[in-house]
Design a protein around this motif. Structure first.
Motif, PDB file in Angstrom:
ATOM      1  N   GLY A   1       0.792  -1.227   0.000  1.00  0.00           N
ATOM      2  CA  GLY A   1       0.000   0.000   0.000  1.00  0.00           C
ATOM      3  C   GLY A   1       0.819   1.269   0.000  1.00  0.00           C
ATOM      4  N   LYS A   2       2.132   1.188   0.135  1.00  0.00           N
ATOM      5  CA  LYS A   2       2.983   2.371   0.099  1.00  0.00           C
ATOM      6  C   LYS A   2       4.354   1.973  -0.420  1.00  0.00           C
ATOM      7  CE  LYS A   2       4.704   2.054   4.843  1.00  0.00           C
ATOM      8  NZ  LYS A   2       4.885   2.766   6.116  1.00  0.00           N
ATOM      9  N   ALA A   3       5.059   2.984  -0.943  1.00  0.00           N
ATOM     10  CA  ALA A   3       6.387   2.731  -1.490  1.00  0.00           C
ATOM     11  C   ALA A   3       7.378   2.472  -0.353  1.00  0.00           C
ATOM     12  CB  ALA A   3       6.846   3.927  -2.322  1.00  0.00           C
ATOM     13  N   PRO A   4       8.441   1.715  -0.616  1.00  0.00           N
ATOM     14  CA  PRO A   4       9.428   1.454   0.440  1.00  0.00           C
ATOM     15  C   PRO A   4      10.101   2.746   0.901  1.00  0.00           C
ATOM     16  CG  PRO A   4      10.249   0.718  -1.692  1.00  0.00           C
ATOM     17  CD  PRO A   4       8.814   1.072  -1.883  1.00  0.00           C
ATOM     18  N   TYR A   5      10.379   2.813   2.180  1.00  0.00           N
ATOM     19  CA  TYR A   5      11.047   3.939   2.836  1.00  0.00           C
ATOM     20  C   TYR A   5      10.191   5.196   2.881  1.00  0.00           C
ATOM     21  CZ  TYR A   5      15.096   0.979   1.768  1.00  0.00           C
ATOM     22  OH  TYR A   5      15.958  -0.070   1.651  1.00  0.00           O
ATOM     23  N   ARG A   6       8.982   5.150   2.321  1.00  0.00           N
ATOM     24  CA  ARG A   6       8.184   6.375   2.256  1.00  0.00           C
ATOM     25  C   ARG A   6       7.352   6.533   3.521  1.00  0.00           C
ATOM     26  NH1 ARG A   6       5.043   8.755  -2.961  1.00  0.00           N
ATOM     27  NH2 ARG A   6       4.776  10.857  -2.126  1.00  0.00           N
ATOM     28  N   THR A   7       7.690   7.530   4.311  1.00  0.00           N
ATOM     29  CA  THR A   7       6.948   7.891   5.515  1.00  0.00           C
ATOM     30  C   THR A   7       6.814   9.404   5.540  1.00  0.00           C
ATOM     31  OG1 THR A   7       8.929   8.108   6.888  1.00  0.00           O
ATOM     32  CG2 THR A   7       7.930   5.920   6.759  1.00  0.00           C
ATOM     33  N   PRO A   8       5.841   9.936   6.281  1.00  0.00           N
ATOM     34  CA  PRO A   8       5.711  11.407   6.371  1.00  0.00           C
ATOM     35  C   PRO A   8       6.989  12.065   6.885  1.00  0.00           C
ATOM     36  CG  PRO A   8       3.733  10.347   7.209  1.00  0.00           C
ATOM     37  CD  PRO A   8       4.722   9.264   6.946  1.00  0.00           C
ATOM     38  N   GLU A   9       7.662  11.410   7.815  1.00  0.00           N
ATOM     39  CA  GLU A   9       8.892  11.990   8.355  1.00  0.00           C
ATOM     40  C   GLU A   9       9.979  12.071   7.284  1.00  0.00           C
ATOM     41  OE1 GLU A   9       7.288   9.432   9.575  1.00  0.00           O
ATOM     42  OE2 GLU A   9       6.367  10.219  11.406  1.00  0.00           O
ATOM     43  N   ASN A  10      10.135  10.976   6.510  1.00  0.00           N
ATOM     44  CA  ASN A  10      11.160  10.972   5.459  1.00  0.00           C
ATOM     45  C   ASN A  10      10.845  11.993   4.371  1.00  0.00           C
ATOM     46  OD1 ASN A  10      12.494   8.966   6.830  1.00  0.00           O
ATOM     47  ND2 ASN A  10      11.689   7.293   5.573  1.00  0.00           N
ATOM     48  N   GLU A  11       9.567  12.119   4.004  1.00  0.00           N
ATOM     49  CA  GLU A  11       9.184  13.099   2.992  1.00  0.00           C
ATOM     50  C   GLU A  11       9.505  14.510   3.464  1.00  0.00           C
ATOM     51  OE1 GLU A  11       5.476  12.841   0.940  1.00  0.00           O
ATOM     52  OE2 GLU A  11       5.211  10.733   1.487  1.00  0.00           O
ATOM     53  N   LEU A  12       9.130  14.802   4.734  1.00  0.00           N
ATOM     54  CA  LEU A  12       9.353  16.152   5.259  1.00  0.00           C
ATOM     55  C   LEU A  12      10.837  16.481   5.337  1.00  0.00           C
ATOM     56  CD1 LEU A  12       8.144  18.707   6.484  1.00  0.00           C
ATOM     57  CD2 LEU A  12       8.209  17.588   8.725  1.00  0.00           C
ATOM     58  N   SER A  13      11.649  15.483   5.745  1.00  0.00           N
ATOM     59  CA  SER A  13      13.081  15.738   5.885  1.00  0.00           C
ATOM     60  C   SER A  13      13.723  16.067   4.541  1.00  0.00           C
ATOM     61  CB  SER A  13      13.767  14.524   6.510  1.00  0.00           C
ATOM     62  OG  SER A  13      13.690  13.396   5.644  1.00  0.00           O
ATOM     63  N   ILE A  14      13.216  15.497   3.461  1.00  0.00           N
ATOM     64  CA  ILE A  14      13.763  15.791   2.127  1.00  0.00           C
ATOM     65  C   ILE A  14      13.155  17.065   1.559  1.00  0.00           C
ATOM     66  CG2 ILE A  14      13.925  14.934  -0.238  1.00  0.00           C
ATOM     67  CD1 ILE A  14      14.043  12.110   0.855  1.00  0.00           C
ATOM     68  N   ARG A  15      11.861  17.267   1.751  1.00  0.00           N
ATOM     69  CA  ARG A  15      11.167  18.421   1.164  1.00  0.00           C
ATOM     70  C   ARG A  15      11.699  19.758   1.713  1.00  0.00           C
ATOM     71  NH1 ARG A  15       6.289  18.410  -1.407  1.00  0.00           N
ATOM     72  NH2 ARG A  15       5.787  16.351  -0.570  1.00  0.00           N
ATOM     73  N   LYS A  16      12.097  19.754   2.969  1.00  0.00           N
ATOM     74  CA  LYS A  16      12.522  21.025   3.578  1.00  0.00           C
ATOM     75  C   LYS A  16      13.897  21.487   3.099  1.00  0.00           C
ATOM     76  CE  LYS A  16      14.546  18.946   7.737  1.00  0.00           C
ATOM     77  NZ  LYS A  16      14.442  18.823   9.206  1.00  0.00           N
ATOM     78  N   LEU A  17      14.600  20.620   2.370  1.00  0.00           N
ATOM     79  CA  LEU A  17      15.895  21.013   1.839  1.00  0.00           C
ATOM     80  C   LEU A  17      15.708  21.914   0.622  1.00  0.00           C
ATOM     81  CD1 LEU A  17      17.734  17.582   2.146  1.00  0.00           C
ATOM     82  CD2 LEU A  17      17.877  19.531   3.706  1.00  0.00           C
TER      83      LEU A  17
END
Length: 746
Positions: free
Chosen positions: A253-269
């Protein structure tokens, strides 16, 4: 951008689309010299705002087609649903409406790749191109079920569906790789579903030729870690990783390693390079994804395929899409063979297991029948022995009584007792003593010759019950025993010293009721006869002989036990018919009984149910309603063994009962049931052992047969494949010998 616009994928740059570097010409104002992040001009930002306000503004009209509605908007343009006027066929038209700053190579590359791959039915087909239109566009077939992403929004797919879609996507990748084209941006939004939910691969805007050196950035969480590098060289293993991520998402149901925390940590860069570096570090430092292992229906082989696709080290990954497809097909072949294996292996095993209860029931029935027959035979034998024992004991008592009767009728004995005066004062008393001693000695000599036990004592009482002689001599001479049953014959004993004054001696030969020895607590019996005067009108006294009941049985015990392995496995005993008391038993020795109180000795009685059975048998025997040999009990509990044995676990016996004449006693012959039924136990053990041998042999035979069958099938499949390849090469060589090497390399 696809027929179904993606809102899921995490962008790498401000345009909300996967960033492409090296596949387009980038002017100096487009990229920041420090972070290489793509920038939008003021006009581009204004145009994007207008598109957001009016998503349904028609970019252009195309002759011969009716534009129906917008399917989605993107940064480079929009996709519209159109219908061909002549045929009514639906198509999807992708307009490149964002012309300023547009890298025209995107359109050119995607069209070229679709044109190159038109022969694959697993890749979206190109219908037409408008190079000179304003804005330019290209047409592709319309798939009404949209993208795979829209279906994954509601959750994971069934395992079988996920594998089916992955296999079809792999077929598309194999076809593309065979043409030297790498997709480089595989994700759910780039997989469309037709009316039959068959997947088609689309959006080759980020694709590269296998011999290109320019990098291509895919989408976060579907992109291989080594792909997330502006200096990366395209590799077919990028598509393998993306396929693993796609399959993982379909299962979980979701891609590997994809979590809200991981997305936010990359997006804020802020910079592209920082995002790419963070993504690489995230993939390589995080634990391996494992949620697919918990999905019901995911087998070990599928787990291994997903894990190998998602390997962070490209050297450990599948080398190409064909290798992944081969492993999936092998998994399907293995699963397809499972019903055959179940039918050929588990089927016979189930048949064998099904026969086990039948065989068990047959063995149990055989065992029960054997036990019943053996029990009946043993009880029958014990019953015959008990009858013989009862007859011998009765005959022995009768012989003892006859000897006393013969002696009591002799004139000399009667004349010596005729005088009413005390014999001790008479000279004749000495003659009486000598005469009785001689007679007893003769009787003892005869019994010794016959290997029979001697009497415990002989004695005479006068007509008042006073003992006037005893052999062996003891302190009882001179005492009054008128209270004893052997004197008066009332069938009971009175309290010592309280016999009725009117008590009289017996007038007939009599075997008295048993009584306890005051010295040993053992049960004794006295055989008594009256001594009449010479005129036969008055009883002068009582002549009696006593014996312990265990001595009465001792001469028969060894002969009845026979060749029994253990002397405790077969026993004889005497039971009192009146109350079920055990009168004689091999364990009721003087030493054992001295340690017991009289009350404890009185408690050595039959169990109530056994006593009731004995009484019922006696009643039926009196009415002549039963076989005289039928007093048998198959679960007899020996009361003496229960009290005197340390271990009472094996106190179950086969017992036969037989009454002893008119004595009121019953002879018992018993043998331990476990020993009597030992052949049953041995037979059962033998049957189980051979049954296990047969079962093991059958299982081994089934597995051996199937081992060779599967080996033959495997060799057959290899031979068929080799033959097909040989035929294929022969056909290719016959059509064009010069083109065969190039086709083979392709």
């Amino acid at each position: 951008m696809n027929q179904s616009e993606s809102k899921e994928d995490l962008p790498l740059a401000e345009d909300q689309q996967p960033v492409e570097v090296g596949g387009r010409e980038i002017e100096s104002g487009d990229v920041d010299s420090h972070n290489k992040t793509l920038k939008q001009s003021s006009e581009e930002r204004s145009h994007a705002a207008n598109l957001s306000k009016d998503g349904r503004s028609l970019p252009a009209k195309i002759p011969g087609y009716i534009i129906i509605r917008s399917l989605g908007e993107g940064s480079y343009g929009s996709v519209w649903l159109a219908q061909e006027e002549n045929t009514g066929k639906y198509v999807a038209i992708k307009f490149y409406t964002y012309r300023r700053g547009l890298d025209w190579s995107l359109l050119n590359r995607e069209v070229e790749k679709l044109a190159e791959l038109y022969t694959s039915r697993h890749i979206i087909s190109l219908q037409g191109v408008g190079w000179n239109s304003d804005p330019p566009y290209y047409m592709m077939e319309y798939l009404e079920n949209g993208s795979l992403l829209s279906f994954l929004d509601s959750g994971p797919l069934p395992v079988s569906e996920a594998v089916r879609i992955a296999k079809t996507v792999l077929l598309a990748l194999v076809h593309a790789h065979g043409r030297g084209i790498l997709h480089c941006d595989l994700k759910p939004a780039n997989v469309l579903l037709d009316a039959n939910f068959e997947p088609r691969l689309c959006d080759f805007g980020q694709s590269r030729l296998s011999d290109e050196q320019s990098p291509s950035l895919g989408t976060l969480f579907y992109m291989a870690p080594e792909q997330a590098d502006l200096e990366a060289i395209p590799d077919s293993r990028w598509d393998v990783y993306a396929l693993g991520a796609l399959l993982y998402q379909m299962l979980c149901g979701k891609a590997p390693y994809r979590t809200p925390e991981n997305e936010l940590s990359i997006r804020k860069l802020d910079s592209l390079e920082a995002k790419l570096e963070a993504y690489r570090d995230l993939i390589r430092s995080s634990p391996r994804p494992a949620e697919h292992r918990k999905v019901s229906g995911v087998d070990r082989r599928l787990v291994e395929i997903v894990d190998r696709c998602l390997e962070t080290d490209p050297k450990k990954r599948f080398p190409n899409a064909q290798a992944v497809l081969t492993n999936l097909l092998q998994r399907e072949q293995h699963r397809a063979r499972r019903p055959l294996i179940a039918l050929g292996v588990i089927g016979p095993l189930l048949l064998i297991l099904g026969l086990i209860p039948v065989a068990g029931a047959a063995v149990s029935q055989m065992e029960n029948r054997f036990r019943e027959n053996l029990t009946e035979r043993a009880l029958r034998s014990d019953s015959i022995t008990a009858n013989l024992l009862a007859q011998n004991v009765a005959r022995d008592l009768q012989d003892r009584q006859d000897q006393l009767v013969d002696l009591s009728k002799r004139t000399l004995l009667r004349s010596l007792l005729e005088d009413k005066e005390t014999p001790e004062e008479k000279q004749s008393y000495a003659k009486l003593i000598d005469y009785l001693e001689q007679e007893k000695a003769l009787v003892d000599e005869k019994r010794s010759a016959l290997n029979r036990e001697k009497d415990t004592s002989w004695f005479i009482t006068n007509d008042k019950g006073k003992q006037i002689w005893r052999n062996p001599v003891g302190p009882t001479i001179g005492q009054n025993f008128s209270y004893r049953d052997y004197f008066h014959g009332h069938g009971k004993e009175y309290e010592k010293g309280n016999a009725p004054k009117s008590i009289k001696p017996i007038t007939e030969p009599y075997i008295c009721q048993v009584f306890k020895s005051e010295a040993t607590n053992q049960w004794m019996v006295a055989i008594a006869v009256p001594i009449w005067n010479l005129q036969n009108d008055k009883v002068l006294g009582v002549l009696a002989r006593t014996t312990h009941l265990d001595q009465l049985l001792s001469s028969y015990d060894e002969s009845i036990r026979g060749d029994s392995e253990n002397s405790g496995d077969r026993k004889i005993a005497l039971i009192d018919n009146r109350d079920g008391k055990v009168l004689a038993h091999p364990r009721m020795t003087a030493n054992n009984l001295r340690k017991m109180s009289r009350h404890q000795v009185d408690r050595l009685v039959l169990k109530e149910n056994h006593f009731d059975q004995l009484q019922s048998f006696k009643l039926a025997q009196k009415k002549k309603q039963t076989d005289p040999l039928s007093a048998m009990i198959s679960d007899y509990h020996d009361p003496v063994e229960a009290v005197l044995s340390i271990d009472d676990k094996d106190n179950v016996w086969l017992a036969a009962f037989s009454p002893i004449g008119m004595t009121g006693w019953t002879a018992v012959v018993q043998e331990r049931r476990s020993m009597a039924l030992r052949p049953v136990t041995e037979m059962r053990s033998w049957l189980i052992q051979y049954g296990l041998i047969v079962l093991a042999t059958s299982c081994l035979l089934v597995f051996t047969v199937w081992y060779f069958v599967m080996r033959v099938l495997t060799e057959r499949r290899a031979w068929d494949w080799a033959r097909q390849q040989s035929e294929k090469r022969t056909d290719q060589g016959s059509t064009s010998s010069s083109s065969w090497p190039n086709q083979h390399r392709e």
